[in-house]
Design an enzyme around this catalytic site. Structure first.
Site, PDB file in Angstrom:
ATOM      1  N   ASP A 280      -1.874  17.718  -8.200  1.00  0.00           N
ATOM      2  CA  ASP A 280      -2.016  16.317  -8.608  1.00  0.00           C
ATOM      3  C   ASP A 280      -0.630  15.676  -8.460  1.00  0.00           C
ATOM      4  O   ASP A 280       0.298  16.033  -9.199  1.00  0.00           O
ATOM      5  CB  ASP A 280      -2.499  16.265 -10.066  1.00  0.00           C
ATOM      6  N   ILE A 281      -0.497  14.751  -7.512  1.00  0.00           N
ATOM      7  CA  ILE A 281       0.833  14.198  -7.229  1.00  0.00           C
ATOM      8  C   ILE A 281       1.284  13.169  -8.267  1.00  0.00           C
ATOM      9  O   ILE A 281       2.378  12.638  -8.165  1.00  0.00           O
ATOM     10  CB  ILE A 281       0.929  13.621  -5.796  1.00  0.00           C
TER      11      ILE A 281
ATOM     12  N   ALA B 298      -3.458   8.448  -1.568  1.00  0.00           N
ATOM     13  CA  ALA B 298      -3.288   7.079  -2.091  1.00  0.00           C
ATOM     14  C   ALA B 298      -4.593   6.636  -2.743  1.00  0.00           C
ATOM     15  O   ALA B 298      -5.628   7.277  -2.577  1.00  0.00           O
ATOM     16  CB  ALA B 298      -2.953   6.112  -0.955  1.00  0.00           C
TER      17      ALA B 298
ATOM     18  N   TYR C 299      -3.921  -3.622  -3.960  1.00  0.00           N
ATOM     19  CA  TYR C 299      -3.675  -2.454  -3.094  1.00  0.00           C
ATOM     20  C   TYR C 299      -2.348  -2.620  -2.344  1.00  0.00           C
ATOM     21  O   TYR C 299      -1.474  -1.753  -2.407  1.00  0.00           O
ATOM     22  CB  TYR C 299      -4.845  -2.296  -2.105  1.00  0.00           C
TER      23      TYR C 299
HETATM   24  N1  LIG Z   1      -7.727   3.720   5.694  1.00  0.00           N
HETATM   25  C1  LIG Z   1      -7.027   2.737   6.265  1.00  0.00           C
HETATM   26  O1  LIG Z   1      -7.541   1.890   7.004  1.00  0.00           O
HETATM   27  C2  LIG Z   1      -5.534   2.657   6.036  1.00  0.00           C
HETATM   28  C3  LIG Z   1      -4.809   1.624   6.646  1.00  0.00           C
HETATM   29  C4  LIG Z   1      -3.428   1.561   6.464  1.00  0.00           C
HETATM   30  C5  LIG Z   1      -2.805   2.531   5.686  1.00  0.00           C
HETATM   31  N2  LIG Z   1      -3.529   3.505   5.081  1.00  0.00           N
HETATM   32  C6  LIG Z   1      -2.812   4.497   4.279  1.00  0.00           C
HETATM   33  O2  LIG Z   1      -2.969   5.753   4.933  1.00  0.00           O
HETATM   34  C7  LIG Z   1      -2.987   6.798   3.971  1.00  0.00           C
HETATM   35  C8  LIG Z   1      -4.210   7.663   4.185  1.00  0.00           C
HETATM   36  O3  LIG Z   1      -5.362   6.852   4.032  1.00  0.00           O
HETATM   37  P1  LIG Z   1      -6.828   7.481   4.128  1.00  0.00           P
HETATM   38  O4  LIG Z   1      -7.734   6.386   4.526  1.00  0.00           O
HETATM   39  O5  LIG Z   1      -6.804   8.754   4.883  1.00  0.00           O
HETATM   40  O6  LIG Z   1      -7.067   7.799   2.589  1.00  0.00           O
HETATM   41  P2  LIG Z   1      -8.276   8.553   1.859  1.00  0.00           P
HETATM   42  O7  LIG Z   1      -9.266   9.052   2.835  1.00  0.00           O
HETATM   43  O8  LIG Z   1      -8.723   7.674   0.733  1.00  0.00           O
HETATM   44  O9  LIG Z   1      -7.523   9.821   1.254  1.00  0.00           O
HETATM   45  C9  LIG Z   1      -6.666   9.731   0.163  1.00  0.00           C
HETATM   46  C10 LIG Z   1      -6.581  11.117  -0.440  1.00  0.00           C
HETATM   47  O10 LIG Z   1      -5.753  11.077  -1.594  1.00  0.00           O
HETATM   48  C11 LIG Z   1      -6.302  12.015  -2.518  1.00  0.00           C
HETATM   49  N3  LIG Z   1      -5.804  11.813  -3.876  1.00  0.00           N
HETATM   50  C12 LIG Z   1      -6.240  10.907  -4.779  1.00  0.00           C
HETATM   51  N4  LIG Z   1      -5.592  11.059  -5.945  1.00  0.00           N
HETATM   52  C13 LIG Z   1      -4.718  12.096  -5.785  1.00  0.00           C
HETATM   53  C14 LIG Z   1      -3.793  12.756  -6.630  1.00  0.00           C
HETATM   54  N5  LIG Z   1      -3.574  12.361  -7.898  1.00  0.00           N
HETATM   55  N6  LIG Z   1      -3.098  13.816  -6.137  1.00  0.00           N
HETATM   56  C15 LIG Z   1      -3.310  14.223  -4.872  1.00  0.00           C
HETATM   57  N7  LIG Z   1      -4.168  13.637  -4.021  1.00  0.00           N
HETATM   58  C16 LIG Z   1      -4.879  12.585  -4.479  1.00  0.00           C
HETATM   59  C17 LIG Z   1      -7.766  11.753  -2.379  1.00  0.00           C
HETATM   60  O11 LIG Z   1      -8.506  12.797  -2.969  1.00  0.00           O
HETATM   61  P3  LIG Z   1     -10.036  12.501  -3.408  1.00  0.00           P
HETATM   62  O12 LIG Z   1     -10.774  12.139  -2.180  1.00  0.00           O
HETATM   63  O13 LIG Z   1     -10.457  13.788  -3.993  1.00  0.00           O
HETATM   64  O14 LIG Z   1      -9.947  11.361  -4.395  1.00  0.00           O
HETATM   65  C18 LIG Z   1      -7.924  11.699  -0.881  1.00  0.00           C
HETATM   66  O15 LIG Z   1      -8.100  13.004  -0.336  1.00  0.00           O
HETATM   67  C19 LIG Z   1      -2.893   6.117   2.610  1.00  0.00           C
HETATM   68  O16 LIG Z   1      -1.558   6.094   2.200  1.00  0.00           O
HETATM   69  C20 LIG Z   1      -3.342   4.690   2.884  1.00  0.00           C
HETATM   70  O17 LIG Z   1      -2.773   3.775   1.975  1.00  0.00           O
HETATM   71  C21 LIG Z   1      -4.876   3.603   5.241  1.00  0.00           C
END
Ligand SMILES: NC(=O)c1ccc[n+]([C@@H]2O[C@H](COP(=O)([O-])OP(=O)(O)OC[C@H]3O[C@@H](n4cnc5c(N)ncnc54)[C@H](OP(=O)(O)O)[C@@H]3O)[C@@H](O)[C@H]2O)c1
Length: 299
Positions: free
Chosen positions: A33-34, A57, A125
Site C-alpha cells: 500500500d503506497i 493513482a 483529479y
Molecule cells: N488512464 C488514462 O487515460 C491516463 C491518462 C493520463 C495519465 N494517467 C496516469 O497514468 C497512471 C496509470 O493509469 P491507469 O489508467 O493505468 O490506472 P489504473 O488502471 O486505475 O491503475 C491504478 C492502479 O493503482 C492501484 N492502487 C490504488 N490504490 C493503491 C495503493 N494505495 N497502493 C498501491 N496501489 C494502489 C490500483 O489498484 P486497484 O485496481 O486494486 O484499486 C490500480 O492497480 C496514473 O498515474 C494515471 O494518473 C492515466
C-alpha cells in the site's frame, strides 16, 4: 499501465517486483500500500530497491469530484507519490512517476503544452496529480515525472475497449469533437520508461553513493504522436475493427454533462523526452492498430 510494464520487462536481467494493494488476477503480485511510508521503506530496504516506477493513482476523474472523496484522492495522487519520493531520496534512488495532461486545461491553449507551462487543472483529479508532482519535487529526490494522456491498452477498462463494443452494437453514436488530445498506447509508454531506465542505469545504477544527483531529473511529456478529438479516435477504432454499420456523429461536450470540465486542448509537446532520452514515439493510429490486433485476437 502496470500490466504493460510487466510485458515490457518480461525476461529483463534486472529484478522487478510488481506490487499492488490487492493480488492481481493470475499475476505474481507483492502486496504494497503506497500510502504507507513505513511499508515502502521496508520494501526498499529488504530488496535493495534502486528505482520505483509508480503507475498507481486514483484515476476515476468524475468520481474524484465527490467532496467526501477529496481526502482519499489527495492521499493517493499526492501523499503516496511523496512517500515513494521520500523512500528514494533516503537511498539515493530514482522515482519514475506517471502524471497527466489533466494538470492542464483551465487556460485556453491552442499549441502543444510544454513541461514548464503553468498547471491549471479544472478538476480534483488534475489538481491532486499536480500536487503529487509538486510534493515529489519538494523532496529533492531523483525523479522523472512523465505526463501522459488518453491511455489505453489491452487491459482493464478503457476508451478503445468501450468504443470497440459500442461501434459493433449500436446503430448510431455521438462522440465529442471539442476535446482534442493524443491517444497513448500504454505499451509504448512502458517502452519509453524502459529506455529512460537504461539511461539511468548506464550512469548511476552501480554507484554506491547514496547522494547521486541524476542530471536528467525533471518533468517530461509522453503521448503518441499526432492530434485528434475523441470523435476522430472513435472513427479510427471503428474503421480498424471494420464496424461500418454504426453511424458516428460529432457532438459538443455539453451533450454529455459531467461533474468535471475536461481539458478542451491537452496535446503534449514531446520534444524534451525525445531529445533527452532518444525515445522514439509512434504515430497514434499505428499504435492503435497494434493494440487492436491484440485485442481482437482475444475476442
Ligand atoms: N488512464 C488514462 O487515460 C491516463 C491518462 C493520463 C495519465 N494517467 C496516469 O497514468 C497512471 C496509470 O493509469 P491507469 O489508467 O493505468 O490506472 P489504473 O488502471 O486505475 O491503475 C491504478 C492502479 O493503482 C492501484 N492502487 C490504488 N490504490 C493503491 C495503493 N494505495 N497502493 C498501491 N496501489 C494502489 C490500483 O489498484 P486497484 O485496481 O486494486 O484499486 C490500480 O492497480 C496514473 O498515474 C494515471 O494518473 C492515466
Amino acid at each position: 499501465m502496470g500490466n504493460e510494464m510487466r510485458i515490457v520487462k518480461k525476461g529483463s536481467q534486472d529484478r522487478y517486483i510488481f506490487t499492488d494493494v490487492v493480488e492481481a488476477e493470475g499475476q505474481e503480485t507483492t502486496i504494497l500500500d503506497i500510502t504507507d511510508l513505513d511499508a515502502i521503506r521496508k520494501m526498499v530496504a529488504d530488496n535493495d530497491v534502486r528505482v520505483i516506477v509508480n503507475c498507481a493513482a486514483w484515476t476515476n476523474v468524475d468520481g474524484a469530484e465527490a467532496s467526501e472523496k477529496y481526502d482519499i484522492v489527495e492521499l493517493l495522487n499526492a501523499k503516496a507519490p511523496e512517500n515513494l519520493a521520500i523512500a528514494m531520496k533516503e537511498v539515493g534512488g530514482l522515482l519514475v512517476h506517471i502524471s497527466t495532461d489533466y494538470v492542464f486545461g483551465g487556460d485556453p491553449y491552442n499549441t502543444p503544452c510544454k513541461e514548464d507551462q503553468t498547471g491549471t487543472p479544472t478538476g480534483v483529479y488534475g489538481l491532486t496529480k499536480l500536487h503529487g508532482e509538486q510534493k515529489i519535487q519538494a523532496t529533492d529526490c531523483n525523479y522523472v515525472i512523465l505526463r501522459t494522456a488518453w491511455l489505453y491498452s489491452e487491459f482493464g477498462k478503457n476508451f478503445v475497449k468501450t468504443m470497440l463494443h459500442l461501434t459493433a452494437t449500436k446503430p448510431r453514436l455521438k462522440v465529442v469533437f471539442d476535446q482534442v488530445g493524443t491517444p497513448t498506447y500504454a505499451y509504448d509508454l512502458a517502452q519509453a520508461i524502459s529506455v529512460l531506465l537504461e539511461d539511468y542505469k548506464k550512469e548511476y545504477f552501480n554507484c554506491q553513493l547514496s547522494t547521486v544527483n541524476y542530471s536528467k531529473s525533471g518533468v517530461y511529456h509522453y503521448s503518441n504522436e499526432g492530434v485528434c478529438s475523441w470523435y476522430d479516435f472513435t472513427k479510427m477504432i471503428a474503421e480498424i475493427a471494420g464496424n461500418t454499420s454504426c453511424d458516428i456523429q460529432p457532438c459538443h461536450s455539453d451533450e454529455f454533462p459531467s461533474p468535471v470540465k475536461r481539458p478542451a486542448y491537452s496535446v503534449l509537446d514531446k520534444t524534451k523526452v525525445k531529445e533527452t532520452f532518444g525515445v522514439k514515439v509512434p504515430y497514434w493510429t499505428d499504435s492503435l492498430r497494434k493494440c487492436m490486433v491484440n485485442l481482437m485476437a482475444k475476442l
